[in-house]
Design an enzyme around this catalytic site. Structure first.
Site: not given
Ligand code: 13P
Length: 250
Positions: A167, A97, A212, A173, A233-234, A10-12
């Site tokens: 999540e 989300h 994470s 994050g 995410g990250g 998920n690149w946000k």
């Molecule tokens: P992180 O992997 O950066 O913690 O983000 C998780 C997330 O929100 C994926 O949708």
């Protein structure tokens, strides 16, 4: 029934033209290492979906959106519909989300409409659920998740076009991950709940963990019972990290 894992990025709010090299690189990696055990999904911002879909056409990599409108078309400035995503060949759409719930006040009723719309366009919905730190401290985790599932999965949701992502909000994050026994407890709960709702068909639904996840913890997390993949995410933004995650499963 054993199912393929789903590893999704998920690149946000990240991703510009220069990041097209990421997807080219991932396609090349995938052409060398064909994956029988894993479905690979990248959810970039809307602006990149078309290009990414074109570049991944002949690969196993699938492209999805991070959200979509509950409406089909019309006077809704700034919105993107599931029909438009399907027109671009996107195959998944994340719904609910915690960042959408928090910053855009999205509630379970709205998410239910979005899921129905996504599925109507033959796109798989990834419904995100998760508790806050306060919920967890007050031992309300399972109740909160149960309410989120009940609220978003009413009105004849199609289990064949559904995945769930657990999540915990406090793990997103932050570098914090729940104890693995807590992840197992939650995934077990979700799995039972889905079985009550959909019977045998629930076995096809993958329950992803997100929060994470990185190349160091992914293997252990995905070894937990009833964890069917990861929503990342990250760590999904860097091709090196993504490859190092995927290599552990293919
Ligand atoms: P992180 O992997 O950066 O913690 O983000 C998780 C997330 O929100 C994926 O949708």
């Amino acid at each position: 029934m054993s199912k393929k894992l789903l590893i999704a990025g998920n690149w946000k709010l990240n991703g510009e033209k220069k990041d097209i090299s990421f997807i080219k690189n991932l396609v090349k990696f995938n052409s060398i290492k064909l994956s029988k055990n894993v479905d690979i999904l990248i959810c970039p911002p809307f602006t990149m979906i078309d290009r990414f879909c074109q570049l991944t056409q002949r690969s196993q990599i699938q492209i999805g959106a991070q959200d979509c409108s509950e409406h089909d078309f019309g006077a809704y400035t700034g919105e993107v519909s599931a029909n438009m995503l399907s027109d671009l060949n996107a195959s998944y759409c994340i719904v609910g989300h915690s960042e959408r719930r928090l910053y855009h006040n999205e509630n379970n009723n709205l998410l239910n409409k979005k899921i129905l719309n996504v599925q109507k366009n033959n796109i798989k919905a990834i419904l995100c659920i998760g508790e806050s730190l306060l919920d967890r401290r007050n031992s309300k985790t399972l109740r909160v998740l149960g309410n989120q599932l009940n609220g978003a999965l009413k009105n004849n949701i199609n289990p064949n076009l559904l995945e769930i992502a657990y999540e915990p909000i406090w793990a997103i994050g932050t570098g914090l991950v729940p104890d693995y026994s807590d992840i197992e407890e939650v995934h077990d709960y979700i799995s039972n709940k889905l079985e009550k709702l959909y019977g045998k068909k629930s076995k096809k639904i993958r329950i992803l963990y997100g929060g994470s996840v990185n190349s160091k913890n992914v293997f252990q997390i995905l070894s937990i019972k009833n964890v069917g993949g990861a929503l990342i995410g990250g760590a999904s933004l860097k091709i090196r990290d993504m490859k190092s995650i995927l290599k552990q499963f293919i």
